[in-house]
Design a protein around this motif. Structure first.
Motif, PDB file in Angstrom:
ATOM      1  N   ASN A   1       0.831  -1.213   0.000  1.00  0.00           N
ATOM      2  CA  ASN A   1       0.000   0.000   0.000  1.00  0.00           C
ATOM      3  C   ASN A   1       0.859   1.253   0.000  1.00  0.00           C
ATOM      4  O   ASN A   1       0.576   2.221  -0.718  1.00  0.00           O
ATOM      5  N   LEU A   2       1.908   1.245   0.815  1.00  0.00           N
ATOM      6  CA  LEU A   2       2.762   2.430   0.915  1.00  0.00           C
ATOM      7  C   LEU A   2       3.392   2.751  -0.433  1.00  0.00           C
ATOM      8  O   LEU A   2       3.476   3.925  -0.828  1.00  0.00           O
ATOM      9  N   ARG A   3       3.831   1.733  -1.156  1.00  0.00           N
ATOM     10  CA  ARG A   3       4.524   1.989  -2.428  1.00  0.00           C
ATOM     11  C   ARG A   3       3.570   2.468  -3.518  1.00  0.00           C
ATOM     12  O   ARG A   3       4.001   3.110  -4.459  1.00  0.00           O
ATOM     13  N   THR A   4       2.288   2.174  -3.383  1.00  0.00           N
ATOM     14  CA  THR A   4       1.341   2.759  -4.326  1.00  0.00           C
ATOM     15  C   THR A   4       1.024   4.212  -3.968  1.00  0.00           C
ATOM     16  O   THR A   4       0.573   4.968  -4.831  1.00  0.00           O
ATOM     17  N   LEU A   5       1.274   4.588  -2.711  1.00  0.00           N
ATOM     18  CA  LEU A   5       0.966   5.953  -2.271  1.00  0.00           C
ATOM     19  C   LEU A   5       2.123   6.922  -2.494  1.00  0.00           C
ATOM     20  O   LEU A   5       1.888   8.142  -2.584  1.00  0.00           O
ATOM     21  N   TRP A   6       3.357   6.426  -2.565  1.00  0.00           N
ATOM     22  CA  TRP A   6       4.486   7.350  -2.701  1.00  0.00           C
ATOM     23  C   TRP A   6       4.312   8.325  -3.866  1.00  0.00           C
ATOM     24  O   TRP A   6       4.556   9.531  -3.705  1.00  0.00           O
ATOM     25  N   PRO A   7       3.918   7.868  -5.072  1.00  0.00           N
ATOM     26  CA  PRO A   7       3.788   8.835  -6.162  1.00  0.00           C
ATOM     27  C   PRO A   7       2.731   9.906  -5.917  1.00  0.00           C
ATOM     28  O   PRO A   7       2.742  10.941  -6.580  1.00  0.00           O
ATOM     29  N   LEU A   8       1.817   9.671  -4.973  1.00  0.00           N
ATOM     30  CA  LEU A   8       0.759  10.631  -4.698  1.00  0.00           C
ATOM     31  C   LEU A   8       1.164  11.698  -3.691  1.00  0.00           C
ATOM     32  O   LEU A   8       0.524  12.743  -3.617  1.00  0.00           O
ATOM     33  N   VAL A   9       2.185  11.451  -2.911  1.00  0.00           N
ATOM     34  CA  VAL A   9       2.529  12.381  -1.829  1.00  0.00           C
ATOM     35  C   VAL A   9       3.869  13.069  -2.034  1.00  0.00           C
ATOM     36  O   VAL A   9       4.284  13.867  -1.185  1.00  0.00           O
ATOM     37  N   VAL A  10       4.575  12.766  -3.125  1.00  0.00           N
ATOM     38  CA  VAL A  10       5.837  13.446  -3.418  1.00  0.00           C
ATOM     39  C   VAL A  10       5.678  14.230  -4.714  1.00  0.00           C
ATOM     40  O   VAL A  10       4.930  13.819  -5.611  1.00  0.00           O
ATOM     41  N   PRO A  11       6.365  15.368  -4.853  1.00  0.00           N
ATOM     42  CA  PRO A  11       6.100  16.253  -5.991  1.00  0.00           C
ATOM     43  C   PRO A  11       6.898  15.968  -7.253  1.00  0.00           C
ATOM     44  O   PRO A  11       6.485  16.375  -8.338  1.00  0.00           O
ATOM     45  N   THR A  12       8.062  15.310  -7.132  1.00  0.00           N
ATOM     46  CA  THR A  12       8.914  15.127  -8.313  1.00  0.00           C
ATOM     47  C   THR A  12       9.474  13.716  -8.349  1.00  0.00           C
ATOM     48  O   THR A  12       9.429  12.972  -7.359  1.00  0.00           O
ATOM     49  N   GLY A  13      10.052  13.364  -9.499  1.00  0.00           N
ATOM     50  CA  GLY A  13      10.690  12.068  -9.628  1.00  0.00           C
ATOM     51  C   GLY A  13      11.878  11.905  -8.711  1.00  0.00           C
ATOM     52  O   GLY A  13      12.142  10.811  -8.212  1.00  0.00           O
ATOM     53  N   ARG A  14      12.613  12.995  -8.461  1.00  0.00           N
ATOM     54  CA  ARG A  14      13.759  12.912  -7.552  1.00  0.00           C
ATOM     55  C   ARG A  14      13.295  12.616  -6.133  1.00  0.00           C
ATOM     56  O   ARG A  14      13.922  11.853  -5.405  1.00  0.00           O
ATOM     57  N   HIS A  15      12.176  13.217  -5.740  1.00  0.00           N
ATOM     58  CA  HIS A  15      11.612  12.916  -4.421  1.00  0.00           C
ATOM     59  C   HIS A  15      11.143  11.463  -4.349  1.00  0.00           C
ATOM     60  O   HIS A  15      11.291  10.801  -3.318  1.00  0.00           O
TER      61      HIS A  15
END
Length: 420
Positions: A143-157
């Motif tokens: 679940n956490l890994r599906t949420l990371w792209p939603l809570v960080v603003p850039t690819g570097r983040h």
């Protein structure tokens, strides 16, 4: 160009100067809204995975005196987790994170509570409780890994978040067994089992009550298939290689006991796996500090090769302190290797199967760990076995470079763009 599209090709100058390629640190990720809560809740909710095998072993041994029976019960729990994670992940991909996580967390905590109240003297009931607790373990890691792209603003983040994720997850298998041992010694196995269930429930609630988890909606599956996340050929190849990586970790657990006997240092049985886990935390931090200038397939193959080579000094160690230092070496590469695997899943996961794909990653490690433990036991726990398993993983990953180059990054890109 989205992050997952960038993964498929080497980094290029975007016209914004070198600053665009400067890595993002973990502190910057943790300062973002929800990230610390999601990571902390996930780690808390996953503590039972590190605690339960130890608590079950100690509980059975205390009540019946049989270490073998305790080990079998702990193994049943581990295999149940491996079997249940993809099923829970597929359910999350259909209906969202909230309901499946709540139901699974309550069922798993109830099973641990039943074991605490009823004890483990009845083998059939104890096995049923352990299997229920394992098969209903919430898919918090996926679940956490599906949420990371939603809570960080850039690819570097996002890259930094993945390294933080891969490194910090190792703390579960350092703090979990230690906490289980302390609780059992201080309050008895029943209390330790109850706390194990409550920690899983508390961590799950921390995550699912956060806005990103409550509002996350799965992407529609374009071509429904019974294979689900296993439909892409590259995904099957990656997961097979991860079984070999897990085999190396499982073999280390047995090899550590053998090394403790061989070198007359019983403390090595816990110290060697802990050294590797701490090495993974350090390796992830180092990997996060390096700029990403290579395509995903290149990074994956390089880290797999380095991971295989890093096991060789441990196989040749001639003393307890040398073995302890050498155990940290594969850990330094394990965190980066996991990060590369996350990136590969971003590229290869079919739409609507992202959570299940990450759940299969968890299951693959569980299957491999069980296989490594079972194989190393009859062989006497040789420290060369982890190196052989890691070399096999490298061979299995060799075709991945070409597959990742041709991958169409649709799954994670769709999730990321939907959040913008």
């Amino acid at each position: 160009m989205t992050y997952v599209e960038q993964l498929a090709a080497p980094a290029r100058d975007s016209g914004r100067g070198r600053h665009a390629e400067r890595p993002v640190g973990w502190a910057a990720v943790l300062r973002l809204p929800y990230t610390a809560r999601l990571l902390g809740g996930t780690l808390m909710g996953r503590l039972p995975l590190g605690m339960a095998p130890v608590v079950l072993l100690l509980a059975v041994r205390a009540q019946s005196g049989s270490t073998a029976a305790g080990a079998a019960l702990a193994a049943a729990y581990g295999l149940a987790v491996a079997a249940g994670q993809p099923l829970v992940g597929r359910l999350v991909d259909r209906v969202g994170q909230t309901a499946p996580t709540i139901v699974c967390a309550v069922l798993s905590a109830t099973a641990f509570g039943a074991l605490a109240v009823g004890g483990t003297t009845d083998p059939a009931l104890a096995c049923a409780g352990a299997v229920l607790a394992g098969v209903t373990a919430p898919s918090l890691e996926a679940n956490l890994r599906t949420l990371w792209p939603l809570v960080v603003p850039t690819g570097r983040h996002l890259r930094a978040a993945y390294t933080l994720d891969s490194g910090s997850q190792e703390l579960v298998y350092v703090a979990g067994p230690l906490l289980a041992t302390v609780l059992t010694a201080a309050f008895g196995p029943a209390a330790a089992l109850a706390v194990t269930g409550l920690l899983g429930l508390g961590g799950s609630l921390t995550v699912i009550l956060a806005a990103p988890s409550r509002t996350w909606r799965p992407a529609p599956m374009r071509r429904p298939s019974l294979l689900g996340a296993l439909r892409p050929r590259g995904m099957r190849m990656l997961l097979t290689a991860l079984v070999a990586v897990g085999t190396a970790l499982g073999a280390l657990n047995v090899g550590a006991v053998t090394a403790g006997t061989q070198f007359g240092a019983g403390w090595l049985s816990g110290a060697l796996p802990a050294a590797m886990s701490l090495g993974a935390l350090g390796g992830s931090a180092l990997f996060a500090s390096l700029p990403s200038t290579a395509a995903a397939g290149t990074q994956l193959q390089f880290c797999a090769a380095a991971f295989a080579l890093a096991w060789c000094p441990l196989a040749l160690a001639e003393g307890p302190w040398t073995a302890l230092a050498c155990a940290a070496l594969p850990g330094l590469l394990f965190g980066p290797l996991l990060t590369c695997c996350y990136q590969a899943i971003d590229l290869m996961a079919a739409p609507g199967t992202v959570t299940e794909s990450y759940s299969w990653l968890v299951a693959s490690f569980g299957i491999g760990t069980a296989a490594g433990t079972g194989l190393a036991g009859p062989l006497g726990g040789p420290l060369a076995l982890p190196a052989a398993a890691a070399a096999l993983a490298l061979v299995l990953l060799l075709p991945m470079r070409g597959l990742l180059r041709r991958a169409r990054p649709v799954a994670a890109a769709a999730d990321y763009e939907a959040a913008l």
